[in-house]
Write a protein that holds these residues in place. Structure first.
Motif, mmCIF file in Angstrom:
data_model
loop_
_atom_site.group_PDB
_atom_site.id
_atom_site.type_symbol
_atom_site.label_atom_id
_atom_site.label_comp_id
_atom_site.label_asym_id
_atom_site.label_seq_id
_atom_site.Cartn_x
_atom_site.Cartn_y
_atom_site.Cartn_z
ATOM 1 N N UNK A 70 -58.686 67.417 12.710
ATOM 2 C CA UNK A 70 -58.313 66.002 12.839
ATOM 3 C C UNK A 70 -56.999 65.898 13.601
ATOM 4 N N UNK A 71 -56.926 64.984 14.531
ATOM 5 C CA UNK A 71 -55.714 64.760 15.304
ATOM 6 C C UNK A 71 -54.778 63.842 14.529
ATOM 7 N N UNK A 72 -53.532 64.266 14.383
ATOM 8 C CA UNK A 72 -52.545 63.466 13.674
ATOM 9 C C UNK A 72 -51.758 62.623 14.663
ATOM 10 N N UNK A 73 -51.633 61.324 14.382
ATOM 11 C CA UNK A 73 -50.928 60.412 15.269
ATOM 12 C C UNK A 73 -49.588 60.040 14.651
ATOM 13 N N UNK A 74 -48.571 59.935 15.481
ATOM 14 C CA UNK A 74 -47.288 59.444 15.024
ATOM 15 C C UNK A 74 -47.354 57.945 14.775
ATOM 16 N N UNK A 75 -47.056 57.534 13.534
ATOM 17 C CA UNK A 75 -47.038 56.104 13.220
ATOM 18 C C UNK A 75 -45.967 55.400 14.038
ATOM 19 N N UNK A 76 -44.889 56.111 14.341
ATOM 20 C CA UNK A 76 -43.834 55.511 15.160
ATOM 21 C C UNK A 76 -44.382 55.135 16.529
ATOM 22 N N UNK A 77 -45.204 56.016 17.099
ATOM 23 C CA UNK A 77 -45.773 55.725 18.411
ATOM 24 C C UNK A 77 -46.655 54.493 18.363
ATOM 25 N N UNK A 78 -47.546 54.448 17.369
ATOM 26 C CA UNK A 78 -48.522 53.364 17.331
ATOM 27 C C UNK A 78 -47.912 52.029 16.936
ATOM 28 N N UNK A 79 -46.785 52.071 16.238
ATOM 29 C CA UNK A 79 -46.148 50.827 15.819
ATOM 30 C C UNK A 79 -45.020 50.418 16.756
ATOM 31 N N UNK A 80 -44.662 51.277 17.683
ATOM 32 C CA UNK A 80 -43.524 51.004 18.550
ATOM 33 C C UNK A 80 -43.614 49.665 19.245
ATOM 34 N N UNK A 81 -42.551 48.857 19.124
ATOM 35 C CA UNK A 81 -42.496 47.588 19.826
ATOM 36 C C UNK A 81 -43.222 46.449 19.136
ATOM 37 N N UNK A 91 -51.154 43.684 8.849
ATOM 38 C CA UNK A 91 -50.251 44.769 8.506
ATOM 39 C C UNK A 91 -50.291 45.956 9.446
ATOM 40 N N UNK A 92 -49.514 46.992 9.098
ATOM 41 C CA UNK A 92 -49.322 48.146 9.967
ATOM 42 C C UNK A 92 -50.617 48.891 10.291
ATOM 43 N N UNK A 93 -51.515 49.141 9.327
ATOM 44 C CA UNK A 93 -52.758 49.831 9.698
ATOM 45 C C UNK A 93 -53.523 49.100 10.794
ATOM 46 N N UNK A 94 -53.539 47.781 10.728
ATOM 47 C CA UNK A 94 -54.247 46.997 11.751
ATOM 48 C C UNK A 94 -53.558 47.115 13.103
ATOM 49 N N UNK A 95 -52.233 47.131 13.112
ATOM 50 C CA UNK A 95 -51.488 47.295 14.363
ATOM 51 C C UNK A 95 -51.803 48.653 14.981
ATOM 52 N N UNK A 128 -55.033 51.680 19.362
ATOM 53 C CA UNK A 128 -56.053 52.638 19.799
ATOM 54 C C UNK A 128 -57.238 51.898 20.417
ATOM 55 N N UNK A 129 -57.645 50.802 19.798
ATOM 56 C CA UNK A 129 -58.790 50.030 20.301
ATOM 57 C C UNK A 129 -58.533 49.506 21.708
ATOM 58 N N UNK A 130 -57.354 48.948 21.931
ATOM 59 C CA UNK A 130 -57.032 48.419 23.252
ATOM 60 C C UNK A 130 -56.953 49.538 24.290
ATOM 61 N N UNK A 131 -56.434 50.689 23.870
ATOM 62 C CA UNK A 131 -56.384 51.828 24.779
ATOM 63 C C UNK A 131 -57.793 52.295 25.126
ATOM 64 N N UNK A 132 -58.673 52.339 24.146
ATOM 65 C CA UNK A 132 -60.059 52.760 24.405
ATOM 66 C C UNK A 132 -60.731 51.802 25.383
ATOM 67 N N UNK A 162 -51.537 58.306 24.732
ATOM 68 C CA UNK A 162 -50.548 57.902 25.731
ATOM 69 C C UNK A 162 -50.716 56.428 26.097
ATOM 70 N N UNK A 163 -51.958 56.001 26.284
ATOM 71 C CA UNK A 163 -52.218 54.601 26.630
ATOM 72 C C UNK A 163 -51.890 53.690 25.448
ATOM 73 N N UNK A 164 -52.226 54.141 24.230
ATOM 74 C CA UNK A 164 -51.954 53.330 23.045
ATOM 75 C C UNK A 164 -50.476 53.053 22.863
ATOM 76 N N UNK A 165 -49.645 53.987 23.331
ATOM 77 C CA UNK A 165 -48.194 53.852 23.190
ATOM 78 C C UNK A 165 -47.555 53.150 24.382
#
Length: 211
Positions: free
Chosen positions: A1-12, A100-104, A109-113, A157-160
């Protein structure tokens, strides 16, 4: 499983939950509100919106949704049925991460896909992500995307990216301008609906606009 940084996905986007404080997220009544044509056009043209319906529509339905909204899960099943039986219906999906944060995280990821692989493939990702149970966060969205064939490094990369951040902010801005108070919310023709619409009612709304 690939681990994602929550900081990256929530940034901004840490300001979004506060900006949306007080929003009602349960299904509301089905009374329609007339909204300006220009705002409907803005919703359809949002940079993060995924156009998944007919390419020659006579009616367009726009859905603002959140991946952690139970009514949105039901709406995803309705959408499959609508698109499978109505060749003239346009359908636009607008990621509207207000729960909330999980949705963000998941929305990033969805928008990047969608941005990397296009709207047609995004529809499969969208239905697959709603097929599971439990909280939908960035990790679950990434796992689903990889199962659909996505490149995880490119996706993260795109998600961030600033483009994804801006797309999410634009969706919130248009949703606020439209006065949307729930997920899912819909635009159909000149009308806005707050809250889940049962499939039978959606069919009737579309038929009435065609009459």
């Amino acid at each position: 499983m690939n681990q994602i940084s929550r900081r990256l996905l929530l940034g901004g986007l840490t300001i979004l939950p506060a900006a949306l404080a007080g929003r009602r997220v349960l299904a509301q009544g089905l009374e329609a509100r007339r909204v300006p044509f220009e705002l409907v056009q803005e919703a359809i043209a949002l940079p993060g919106a995924a156009y998944v319906g007919s390419r020659q529509p006579d009616v367009i339905m726009v859905e603002f949704f959140d991946y952690n909204c139970p009514f949105c899960r039901r709406s995803a099943a309705d959408m499959e049925m609508l698109l499978g039986t109505d060749e003239r219906l346009g359908y636009v999906l607008v990621n509207y991460a207000i729960l909330g944060e999980p949705s963000v995280e998941a929305t990033r990821v969805a928008l990047a896909y969608s941005g990397l692989y296009g709207h047609e493939l995004y529809l499969d990702f969208h239905t697959a992500l709603f097929a599971g149970r439990g909280i939908v966060n960035g990790q679950r969205a990434l796992d689903t995307a990889i199962e659909q064939g996505a490149d995880p490094e490119k996706l993260i990369a795109f998600a961030d990216s600033e483009a994804v951040t801006q797309a999410m902010k634009d969706a919130v801005s248009v949703g606020n301008a439209l006065g949307l108070h729930a997920t899912p919310s819909y635009l159909v023709g000149p009308w806005a609906f707050d809250g889940h619409i049962p499939l039978e009612r959606k069919l009737r709304i579309v038929a009435d606009l065609r009459a």
